[in-house]
Design a protein around this motif. Structure first.
Motif, PDB file in Angstrom:
ATOM      1  N   TRP A  48     -10.155  12.938  22.573  1.00 22.83           N
ATOM      2  CA  TRP A  48     -10.410  11.645  21.285  1.00 22.83           C
ATOM      3  C   TRP A  48     -10.339  12.085  19.958  1.00 22.83           C
ATOM      4  CZ3 TRP A  48     -10.741   6.667  22.239  1.00 22.83           C
ATOM      5  CH2 TRP A  48     -11.058   6.275  23.221  1.00 22.83           C
ATOM      6  N   GLU A  49      -9.711  12.019  18.143  1.00 19.43           N
ATOM      7  CA  GLU A  49     -10.014  12.133  17.249  1.00 19.43           C
ATOM      8  C   GLU A  49     -10.692  10.959  16.769  1.00 19.43           C
ATOM      9  OE1 GLU A  49      -7.173  14.210  15.728  1.00 19.43           O
ATOM     10  OE2 GLU A  49      -6.512  15.321  17.288  1.00 19.43           O
ATOM     11  N   TRP A  50     -11.881  11.277  16.057  1.00 19.14           N
ATOM     12  CA  TRP A  50     -11.867  10.257  14.966  1.00 19.14           C
ATOM     13  C   TRP A  50     -11.212  10.344  12.954  1.00 19.14           C
ATOM     14  CZ3 TRP A  50     -16.017   7.043  16.413  1.00 19.14           C
ATOM     15  CH2 TRP A  50     -16.303   7.078  17.600  1.00 19.14           C
ATOM     16  N   ALA A  51     -11.563   8.930  12.866  1.00 17.37           N
ATOM     17  CA  ALA A  51     -10.615   8.646  11.765  1.00 17.37           C
ATOM     18  C   ALA A  51     -11.145   7.420  10.846  1.00 17.37           C
ATOM     19  CB  ALA A  51      -9.162   8.477  11.664  1.00 17.37           C
ATOM     20  N   THR A  52     -11.280   8.146   9.189  1.00 19.59           N
ATOM     21  CA  THR A  52     -11.929   6.696   8.672  1.00 19.59           C
ATOM     22  C   THR A  52     -10.090   5.632   7.751  1.00 19.59           C
ATOM     23  OG1 THR A  52     -14.094   8.085   8.756  1.00 19.59           O
ATOM     24  CG2 THR A  52     -13.805   6.507   6.892  1.00 19.59           C
ATOM     25  N   ALA A  53     -11.123   4.884   7.877  1.00 13.83           N
ATOM     26  CA  ALA A  53     -10.118   3.724   7.149  1.00 13.83           C
ATOM     27  C   ALA A  53     -10.790   3.031   5.634  1.00 13.83           C
ATOM     28  CB  ALA A  53      -9.402   2.520   7.244  1.00 13.83           C
ATOM     29  N   ILE A  54     -10.657   3.059   4.673  1.00 10.09           N
ATOM     30  CA  ILE A  54     -11.048   2.551   3.770  1.00 10.09           C
ATOM     31  C   ILE A  54     -10.434   1.388   2.658  1.00 10.09           C
ATOM     32  CG2 ILE A  54     -12.142   2.864   1.474  1.00 10.09           C
ATOM     33  CD1 ILE A  54     -12.904   6.127   2.460  1.00 10.09           C
ATOM     34  N   CYS A  55     -10.612   0.077   2.575  1.00 12.08           N
ATOM     35  CA  CYS A  55      -9.794  -0.490   1.888  1.00 12.08           C
ATOM     36  C   CYS A  55     -10.360  -1.374   0.697  1.00 12.08           C
ATOM     37  CB  CYS A  55      -9.936  -1.690   2.668  1.00 12.08           C
ATOM     38  SG  CYS A  55      -8.356  -1.768   4.668  1.00 12.08           S
ATOM     39  N   TYR A  56      -9.280  -1.067  -0.374  1.00 13.04           N
ATOM     40  CA  TYR A  56     -10.531  -1.662  -1.945  1.00 13.04           C
ATOM     41  C   TYR A  56      -9.928  -2.894  -2.094  1.00 13.04           C
ATOM     42  CZ  TYR A  56     -10.804   2.972  -1.743  1.00 13.04           C
ATOM     43  OH  TYR A  56     -11.490   4.715  -1.513  1.00 13.04           O
ATOM     44  N   ILE A  57     -10.235  -4.106  -2.619  1.00 15.61           N
ATOM     45  CA  ILE A  57      -9.661  -5.047  -2.994  1.00 15.61           C
ATOM     46  C   ILE A  57     -10.135  -5.604  -4.811  1.00 15.61           C
ATOM     47  CG2 ILE A  57     -10.948  -6.579  -1.580  1.00 15.61           C
ATOM     48  CD1 ILE A  57      -8.473  -8.255  -2.061  1.00 15.61           C
ATOM     49  N   ALA A  58      -9.769  -5.648  -5.842  1.00 12.65           N
ATOM     50  CA  ALA A  58     -10.917  -6.110  -6.773  1.00 12.65           C
ATOM     51  C   ALA A  58     -10.887  -7.935  -6.777  1.00 12.65           C
ATOM     52  CB  ALA A  58      -9.379  -6.057  -8.044  1.00 12.65           C
ATOM     53  N   ALA A  59     -11.604  -8.138  -7.842  1.00 12.69           N
ATOM     54  CA  ALA A  59     -12.192  -9.303  -7.942  1.00 12.69           C
ATOM     55  C   ALA A  59     -10.674 -10.193  -8.469  1.00 12.69           C
ATOM     56  CB  ALA A  59     -13.178  -9.989  -8.317  1.00 12.69           C
ATOM     57  N   ASP A  60      -9.854  -9.929  -8.396  1.00 10.01           N
ATOM     58  CA  ASP A  60      -8.377 -10.826  -9.160  1.00 10.01           C
ATOM     59  C   ASP A  60      -7.655 -10.790  -8.006  1.00 10.01           C
ATOM     60  OD1 ASP A  60      -7.487  -8.239  -8.810  1.00 10.01           O
ATOM     61  OD2 ASP A  60      -7.056  -8.252 -11.007  1.00 10.01           O
ATOM     62  N   GLY A  61      -7.332  -9.922  -6.739  1.00 11.67           N
ATOM     63  CA  GLY A  61      -7.007 -10.326  -5.607  1.00 11.67           C
ATOM     64  C   GLY A  61      -6.210  -8.898  -5.361  1.00 11.67           C
ATOM     65  N   TYR A  62      -6.198  -8.441  -6.705  1.00 13.46           N
ATOM     66  CA  TYR A  62      -5.185  -6.296  -6.420  1.00 13.46           C
ATOM     67  C   TYR A  62      -5.753  -5.971  -5.064  1.00 13.46           C
ATOM     68  CZ  TYR A  62      -3.204  -2.644  -8.166  1.00 13.46           C
ATOM     69  OH  TYR A  62      -2.452  -1.699  -7.646  1.00 13.46           O
ATOM     70  N   VAL A  63      -5.042  -5.444  -4.510  1.00  9.13           N
ATOM     71  CA  VAL A  63      -5.862  -4.600  -3.796  1.00  9.13           C
ATOM     72  C   VAL A  63      -4.765  -3.216  -3.822  1.00  9.13           C
ATOM     73  CG1 VAL A  63      -4.993  -4.367  -0.771  1.00  9.13           C
ATOM     74  CG2 VAL A  63      -5.691  -6.684  -1.805  1.00  9.13           C
ATOM     75  N   LEU A  64      -5.522  -1.849  -3.127  1.00 11.46           N
ATOM     76  CA  LEU A  64      -5.078  -1.071  -3.435  1.00 11.46           C
ATOM     77  C   LEU A  64      -4.606  -0.078  -2.396  1.00 11.46           C
ATOM     78  CD1 LEU A  64      -8.210   1.191  -5.854  1.00 11.46           C
ATOM     79  CD2 LEU A  64      -6.046   0.601  -6.816  1.00 11.46           C
ATOM     80  N   PRO A  65      -3.479   1.002  -2.514  1.00 12.96           N
ATOM     81  CA  PRO A  65      -2.598   0.867  -0.347  1.00 12.96           C
ATOM     82  C   PRO A  65      -4.693   1.831  -0.376  1.00 12.96           C
ATOM     83  CG  PRO A  65      -1.956   1.967  -2.454  1.00 12.96           C
ATOM     84  CD  PRO A  65      -3.044   1.410  -3.788  1.00 12.96           C
ATOM     85  N   SER A  66      -4.729   1.586   0.999  1.00 13.82           N
ATOM     86  CA  SER A  66      -5.705   1.507   2.182  1.00 13.82           C
ATOM     87  C   SER A  66      -5.910   3.571   1.869  1.00 13.82           C
ATOM     88  CB  SER A  66      -4.966   1.883   3.296  1.00 13.82           C
ATOM     89  OG  SER A  66      -4.787  -0.122   3.947  1.00 13.82           O
TER      90      SER A  66
END
Length: 106
Positions: A48-66
């Motif tokens: 096993w290895e641990w990883a972290t995923a972070i997702c960003y989204i703006a109030a206007d619906g714009y989504v930054l890459p993960s």
């Protein structure tokens, strides 16, 4: 904040960080006595290895890459096999596989 400072919805972001384990699972058989009275123990068989995923989204619906934090010092070809990681995702090798202040600032 919007009315006081004129901040637009595209400047309000929310993000979510989640950690998960990745690896190979082995099939294991455990035989115990039917008279066993101790609490069962949780095990994590395999590699096993641990990883972290972070997702960003703006109030206007714009989504930054993960943003993925992976355990390691260098990028590994196996992370990108079979196109499991999309081209626009940011992948960052870290010492422990999770976010720290320096990585968060990046």
């Amino acid at each position: 904040m919007q009315s006081k400072y004129g901040v637009q919805p595209g400047n309000f972001y929310n993000f979510n960080e989640t950690c998960f384990a990745m690896g190979m699972i082995r099939v294991t058989t455990v035989v115990i006595s039917s008279e066993w009275t101790a609490r069962p123990k949780a095990i994590q068989p395999g590699n096993w290895e641990w990883a972290t995923a972070i997702c960003y989204i703006a109030a206007d619906g714009y989504v930054l890459p993960s943003f993925l934090c992976m355990l390691g010092q260098h990028h590994l070809a196996t992370w990108y096999v079979d196109n499991n990681i999309l081209e626009d995702w940011v992948v960052k090798p870290t010492n422990k596989g999770w976010m720290d202040n320096t990585t968060g600032l990046e």
